[in-house]
Design a protein around this motif. Sequence first.
Motif: not given
Length: 228
Positions: A109-114
Amino acid sequence: METAVHDGAKPKRRPALGALLGCLLVAAVLLLVMGRTATPTDASPEAGFARDMSVHHAQAVEMSFIARDGSRDEALRRLAYDIIVTQTAQRGIFTGWLQQWGLNQSGERPAMAWMAGHGGHGGTGGGGGGGGGAVTPGAPATMPGMASQDELTRLRAATGKDQEVLFLQLMIRHHEGGVQMGRGLLKLSDRDEVATMARHIVNGQTGEIELMTDMLRQRGAQRLPSIL
C-alpha cells in the motif's frame, strides 16, 4: 386448578430467558475483547503506522547524525544524540511488532494509506513546507514533515550556525509530522502497545519541538511554517 398450573409455568421460563440473556452478554463482551486484541492485518492502521513511522524515524536519525557530527554546541549535540537513541530503539520495536504479527516489514500500500479519510495524507500528501498535506519538492516519501533530498543536501553542505539553524528548522517540521501521525493512529486504534507508543511519540516530540524552538530563538532564527 387451571390457575395454579398456569401460574406455576411462568417461573420455569424466566431462568431460561435469564440464561439466554447472560450468554448473549458474555458473547458480546468476548467479541469486543477479541476484536480489540486480534492480530493486525496487512492493511491495518497498526501495520501502516509501524511501517511508515519506521521510515520517518530513519530520516530523523540520519539528520541527527549530521547535526551531531557537525556541531560543537553541547546542548544541540545532546539533543541529536537523544533523537538517535530514542528513534533507533523505537524502530526496533516497530520491526518486532511486524514480525510478531506475521507481516512483512514493507507493504504494497502507498505510504500513509492507513490514514486515508482520517485527517492523514492517504498516500497523496507529503513532506513539510506547508500545512494540510503540502508536498515538499523532491520529498523521498509521502509522509508529513519529511525533508526533501534537496534539503538533506543543503544540511550536509552547511556548517557552523547555518547548519544548526537548518537542522532545527527541519527537525521541528519533522517532529510535527511525527505528532500528526501519532495523533492519527490514536483516532484509529486502541490496541494497547501501539496506542501507548503513539502517545509517547506525541508527548515526547511535542516537548522536543518546544526545546528546538527555544534553540532557534537563541540563534536569532525562526521556525518554518507549521504543518500542524
